[in-house]
Design a protein around this motif. Structure first.
Motif, PDB file in Angstrom:
ATOM      1  N   UNK A 160      -1.506   3.883   4.417  1.00  0.00           N
ATOM      2  CA  UNK A 160      -2.208   3.994   3.138  1.00  0.00           C
ATOM      3  C   UNK A 160      -3.321   2.958   3.046  1.00  0.00           C
ATOM      4  N   UNK A 161      -3.087   1.777   3.578  1.00  0.00           N
ATOM      5  CA  UNK A 161      -4.109   0.724   3.559  1.00  0.00           C
ATOM      6  C   UNK A 161      -5.323   1.124   4.392  1.00  0.00           C
ATOM      7  N   UNK A 162      -5.085   1.862   5.468  1.00  0.00           N
ATOM      8  CA  UNK A 162      -6.189   2.304   6.312  1.00  0.00           C
ATOM      9  C   UNK A 162      -7.038   3.361   5.609  1.00  0.00           C
ATOM     10  N   UNK A 163      -6.441   4.112   4.712  1.00  0.00           N
ATOM     11  CA  UNK A 163      -7.169   5.161   3.996  1.00  0.00           C
ATOM     12  C   UNK A 163      -8.102   4.591   2.934  1.00  0.00           C
ATOM     13  N   UNK A 164      -7.759   3.428   2.371  1.00  0.00           N
ATOM     14  CA  UNK A 164      -8.522   2.857   1.262  1.00  0.00           C
ATOM     15  C   UNK A 164      -8.927   1.403   1.533  1.00  0.00           C
ATOM     16  N   UNK A 165      -9.595   1.119   2.644  1.00  0.00           N
ATOM     17  CA  UNK A 165      -9.878  -0.276   2.996  1.00  0.00           C
ATOM     18  C   UNK A 165     -10.826  -0.990   2.035  1.00  0.00           C
ATOM     19  N   UNK A 166     -11.730  -0.280   1.410  1.00  0.00           N
ATOM     20  CA  UNK A 166     -12.714  -0.918   0.534  1.00  0.00           C
ATOM     21  C   UNK A 166     -12.209  -1.141  -0.891  1.00  0.00           C
ATOM     22  N   UNK A 202      -9.234  -2.469  -1.693  1.00  0.00           N
ATOM     23  CA  UNK A 202      -8.176  -3.481  -1.732  1.00  0.00           C
ATOM     24  C   UNK A 202      -8.788  -4.864  -1.914  1.00  0.00           C
ATOM     25  N   UNK A 203      -8.325  -5.569  -2.964  1.00  0.00           N
ATOM     26  CA  UNK A 203      -8.787  -6.932  -3.173  1.00  0.00           C
ATOM     27  C   UNK A 203      -7.685  -7.931  -2.829  1.00  0.00           C
ATOM     28  N   UNK A 204      -6.521  -7.746  -3.392  1.00  0.00           N
ATOM     29  CA  UNK A 204      -5.368  -8.594  -3.069  1.00  0.00           C
ATOM     30  C   UNK A 204      -4.425  -7.746  -2.221  1.00  0.00           C
ATOM     31  N   UNK A 205      -4.547  -7.874  -0.913  1.00  0.00           N
ATOM     32  CA  UNK A 205      -3.859  -6.955   0.007  1.00  0.00           C
ATOM     33  C   UNK A 205      -2.348  -6.987  -0.130  1.00  0.00           C
ATOM     34  N   UNK A 206      -1.775  -8.166  -0.260  1.00  0.00           N
ATOM     35  CA  UNK A 206      -0.319  -8.267  -0.337  1.00  0.00           C
ATOM     36  C   UNK A 206       0.201  -7.602  -1.615  1.00  0.00           C
ATOM     37  N   UNK A 207      -0.465  -7.849  -2.713  1.00  0.00           N
ATOM     38  CA  UNK A 207      -0.064  -7.239  -3.991  1.00  0.00           C
ATOM     39  C   UNK A 207      -0.250  -5.722  -3.935  1.00  0.00           C
ATOM     40  N   UNK A 208      -1.372  -5.269  -3.390  1.00  0.00           N
ATOM     41  CA  UNK A 208      -1.660  -3.840  -3.315  1.00  0.00           C
ATOM     42  C   UNK A 208      -0.645  -3.139  -2.425  1.00  0.00           C
ATOM     43  N   UNK A 209      -0.374  -3.716  -1.260  1.00  0.00           N
ATOM     44  CA  UNK A 209       0.585  -3.110  -0.340  1.00  0.00           C
ATOM     45  C   UNK A 209       1.999  -3.113  -0.913  1.00  0.00           C
ATOM     46  N   UNK A 210       2.355  -4.134  -1.670  1.00  0.00           N
ATOM     47  CA  UNK A 210       3.673  -4.154  -2.324  1.00  0.00           C
ATOM     48  C   UNK A 210       3.797  -2.998  -3.306  1.00  0.00           C
ATOM     49  N   UNK A 211       2.732  -2.727  -4.039  1.00  0.00           N
ATOM     50  CA  UNK A 211       2.730  -1.592  -4.961  1.00  0.00           C
ATOM     51  C   UNK A 211       2.851  -0.268  -4.227  1.00  0.00           C
ATOM     52  N   UNK A 212       2.105  -0.134  -3.133  1.00  0.00           N
ATOM     53  CA  UNK A 212       2.178   1.085  -2.322  1.00  0.00           C
ATOM     54  C   UNK A 212       3.583   1.259  -1.760  1.00  0.00           C
ATOM     55  N   UNK A 213       4.166   0.167  -1.270  1.00  0.00           N
ATOM     56  CA  UNK A 213       5.525   0.212  -0.721  1.00  0.00           C
ATOM     57  C   UNK A 213       6.512   0.716  -1.770  1.00  0.00           C
ATOM     58  N   UNK A 214       6.396   0.223  -2.990  1.00  0.00           N
ATOM     59  CA  UNK A 214       7.289   0.687  -4.064  1.00  0.00           C
ATOM     60  C   UNK A 214       7.116   2.176  -4.323  1.00  0.00           C
ATOM     61  N   UNK A 215       5.872   2.639  -4.401  1.00  0.00           N
ATOM     62  CA  UNK A 215       5.630   4.060  -4.631  1.00  0.00           C
ATOM     63  C   UNK A 215       6.170   4.909  -3.488  1.00  0.00           C
TER      64      UNK A 215
END
Length: 84
Positions: A37-43, A45-58
């Motif tokens: 998911x991070x590879x799909x939306x690279x531009x 993402x500002x806080x990568x760890x927070x964003x990825x944690x949210x994606x992981x939960x979803x």
């Protein structure tokens, strides 16, 4: 981003996924899906760890919905009728 940062994030995600899933295989799948998911939306993402944690939960809740789809009463009655 430095390679050590990426490794740290991957370890963090896998650890979080393992705590949620309780098994290695699902945690690996969940971590992979999150990183994809991070590879799909690279531009975006500002806080990568927070964003990825949210994606992981979803992704985790999507996995649960897929694994444990509720069975309707109508479906159970139809199955019960066929068995008799």
């Amino acid at each position: 981003m430095h390679i050590n940062d990426i490794e740290n994030i991957m370890n963090y995600l896998f650890s979080a996924a393992l705590k949620k899933c309780g098994n290695f295989e699902d945690a690996e799948d969940l971590t992979s899906e999150t990183l994809l998911a991070a590879l799909k939306y690279p531009n975006e993402i500002q806080d990568i760890k927070k964003w990825l944690s949210g994606v992981l939960n979803h992704k985790y809740y999507d996995m649960l919905r897929h694994k444990y789809k509720p069975v309707s009463y109508t479906h159970l009655r139809a199955h019960e009728t066929k068995a008799n």
